[in-house]
Design an enzyme around this catalytic site. Structure first.
Site, PDB file in Angstrom:
ATOM      1  N   PRO A   1     -10.996 -11.275  80.066  1.00  0.00           N
ATOM      2  CA  PRO A   1     -11.812 -11.124  81.366  1.00  0.00           C
ATOM      3  C   PRO A   1     -11.300 -12.149  82.450  1.00  0.00           C
ATOM      4  O   PRO A   1     -10.817 -13.360  82.219  1.00  0.00           O
ATOM      5  CB  PRO A   1     -13.162 -11.831  80.690  1.00  0.00           C
ATOM      6  CG  PRO A   1     -13.247 -11.787  79.332  1.00  0.00           C
ATOM      7  CD  PRO A   1     -11.983 -11.627  78.878  1.00  0.00           C
ATOM      8  N   GLU A   2     -11.206 -11.473  83.600  1.00  0.00           N
ATOM      9  CA  GLU A   2     -10.466 -12.199  84.613  1.00  0.00           C
ATOM     10  C   GLU A   2     -11.597 -12.346  85.685  1.00  0.00           C
ATOM     11  O   GLU A   2     -12.833 -12.171  85.350  1.00  0.00           O
ATOM     12  CB  GLU A   2      -9.336 -11.362  85.339  1.00  0.00           C
ATOM     13  CG  GLU A   2      -8.383 -11.155  84.486  1.00  0.00           C
ATOM     14  CD  GLU A   2      -7.373 -12.234  84.133  1.00  0.00           C
ATOM     15  OE1 GLU A   2      -7.638 -13.540  84.717  1.00  0.00           O
ATOM     16  OE2 GLU A   2      -6.557 -12.269  83.035  1.00  0.00           O
TER      17      GLU A   2
ATOM     18  N   HIS B   1     -19.760 -12.607  65.145  1.00  0.00           N
ATOM     19  CA  HIS B   1     -19.111 -13.301  66.100  1.00  0.00           C
ATOM     20  C   HIS B   1     -19.869 -13.761  67.174  1.00  0.00           C
ATOM     21  O   HIS B   1     -19.486 -13.994  68.361  1.00  0.00           O
ATOM     22  CB  HIS B   1     -18.194 -12.294  66.691  1.00  0.00           C
ATOM     23  CG  HIS B   1     -17.057 -11.919  65.700  1.00  0.00           C
ATOM     24  ND1 HIS B   1     -16.314 -12.612  65.031  1.00  0.00           N
ATOM     25  CD2 HIS B   1     -16.736 -10.571  65.315  1.00  0.00           C
ATOM     26  CE1 HIS B   1     -15.371 -11.951  64.383  1.00  0.00           C
ATOM     27  NE2 HIS B   1     -15.736 -10.806  64.409  1.00  0.00           N
TER      28      HIS B   1
ATOM     29  N   ARG C   1     -12.384 -13.654  69.238  1.00  0.00           N
ATOM     30  CA  ARG C   1     -11.484 -14.304  68.601  1.00  0.00           C
ATOM     31  C   ARG C   1     -11.541 -15.804  69.083  1.00  0.00           C
ATOM     32  O   ARG C   1     -10.367 -16.738  68.411  1.00  0.00           O
ATOM     33  CB  ARG C   1     -10.235 -13.525  69.715  1.00  0.00           C
ATOM     34  CG  ARG C   1      -9.761 -12.342  69.310  1.00  0.00           C
ATOM     35  CD  ARG C   1      -8.604 -11.594  70.139  1.00  0.00           C
ATOM     36  NE  ARG C   1      -7.437 -12.518  69.604  1.00  0.00           N
ATOM     37  CZ  ARG C   1      -6.112 -12.180  69.829  1.00  0.00           C
ATOM     38  NH1 ARG C   1      -5.983 -11.448  70.930  1.00  0.00           N
ATOM     39  NH2 ARG C   1      -5.118 -12.552  69.369  1.00  0.00           N
TER      40      ARG C   1
ATOM     41  N   ARG D   1      10.755 -21.214  95.937  1.00  0.00           N
ATOM     42  CA  ARG D   1      10.541 -20.682  94.506  1.00  0.00           C
ATOM     43  C   ARG D   1      11.182 -19.219  94.192  1.00  0.00           C
ATOM     44  O   ARG D   1      11.037 -18.239  94.910  1.00  0.00           O
ATOM     45  CB  ARG D   1       8.826 -20.522  94.361  1.00  0.00           C
ATOM     46  CG  ARG D   1       8.225 -22.021  94.541  1.00  0.00           C
ATOM     47  CD  ARG D   1       6.521 -21.794  94.241  1.00  0.00           C
ATOM     48  NE  ARG D   1       6.559 -21.513  92.751  1.00  0.00           N
ATOM     49  CZ  ARG D   1       5.158 -21.312  92.501  1.00  0.00           C
ATOM     50  NH1 ARG D   1       4.191 -21.526  93.146  1.00  0.00           N
ATOM     51  NH2 ARG D   1       5.144 -20.977  91.065  1.00  0.00           N
TER      52      ARG D   1
END
Length: 276
Positions: free
Chosen positions: A2-3, A94, A112, A157
């Site tokens: 998830p972002e 879970h 997880r 950079r």
């Protein structure tokens, strides 16, 4: 994983339920997540009223009078609102933490176990000073995020512009899907050195990041494997992607085959014609 869009979709789904409501109890079934859930977490939250829910990067910040509890969804985590008028579904393997309110249960599921449930007491200062939050980049929808900021922070950079977006120290929440999609919308090839992108192109990229994330939020985020919102529904942004996960398919703009490469052990997708 998830972002920002998925976390914001979760926040918007949860806040109307929890804001102004008291936590009757907390059931912690698995304390060993990415970091241990505090041993006294359940006792600290008993009978506490949730004042509001904010998001910082990919962290959800639930404010109560004594402080904040912080939730990170990790790679496979979800928060679901389950009605409590009848017995809610029995916890599955879970389902690690339940926040029990009078009319519903807020359930944290994480197969997880890379997610986190943490506590930040008010006497430790503002939650944004928490070690996990203090060094995060600016929010992409804030006034602080701009092409000028991207240009300034990337001078000299040599890392690729895509990797600079993913790092999270300049701007938060631009995960792998959204970096590829934003760079396509801005017409920038993802392998370009960050320090070689001009100010006008960074201005286009900042606009593209905001537009991409806003579109993803509107579509409920992206569901590639595990993510569902607080109501159990999947996101649909991935169905409208210009380049992500479309290797070999024709570009929706020019028809050229979409290419796939690997950057930093993650797949990158781009159009060799539209992105220079």
């Amino acid at each position: 994983m998830p972002e920002l869009p998925e976390v914001e979709v979760t926040r918007r789904g949860i806040e109307p339920f929890v804001a102004g409501r008291r936590v009757e109890r907390v059931d912690v079934r698995t304390a060993m997540l990415r970091w241990p859930v505090p041993a006294d977490f359940a006792e600290m939250l008993r009978s506490r009223e949730v004042l509001g829910v904010e998001r910082r990067g990919k962290y959800l910040l639930f404010e109560v009078d004594a402080g904040w509890f912080i939730v990170h969804l990790g790679m496979t985590g979800t928060l679901r609102v389950l009605p409590n008028d009848a017995p809610p579904p029995a916890p599955a393997k879970h389902d690690h933490v339940d926040w029990v309110f009078d009319e519903f249960v807020l359930r944290f599921r994480d197969p997880r176990r890379f997610g986190a449930v943490l506590w930040h007491p008010r006497d430790a200062g503002d939650v944004r000073a928490h070690p996990l939050l203090a060094s995060l980049g600016v929010e992409p929808f804030s006034a602080a995020f701009s092409g000028a900021l991207l240009f300034k922070r990337t001078r000299g950079r040599t890392v690729s512009v895509k990797q600079a977006l993913l790092a999270g120290d300049i701007v938060v929440g631009v995960g792998n899907i959204y970096a590829s999609e934003s760079l396509f919308r801005a017409g920038i090839r993802p392998t370009t050195a960050a320090g070689r992108v001009s100010l006008p192109r960074y201005e286009r990229l900042a606009d593209a990041v905001r537009a991409t994330l806003a579109d993803a939020i509107e579509r409920g985020g992206s569901t590639l494997r595990d993510f569902v919102g607080s109501n159990g529904e999947s996101g649909y942004f991935q169905l409208d992607c210009f380049v992500y996960d479309r290797a070999g398919e024709p570009c929706r703009v020019c028809g050229a085959p979409i290419r796939q490469i690997v950057q930093g052990q993650r797949s990158t997708y781009y159009c060799p014609n539209c992105q220079r």
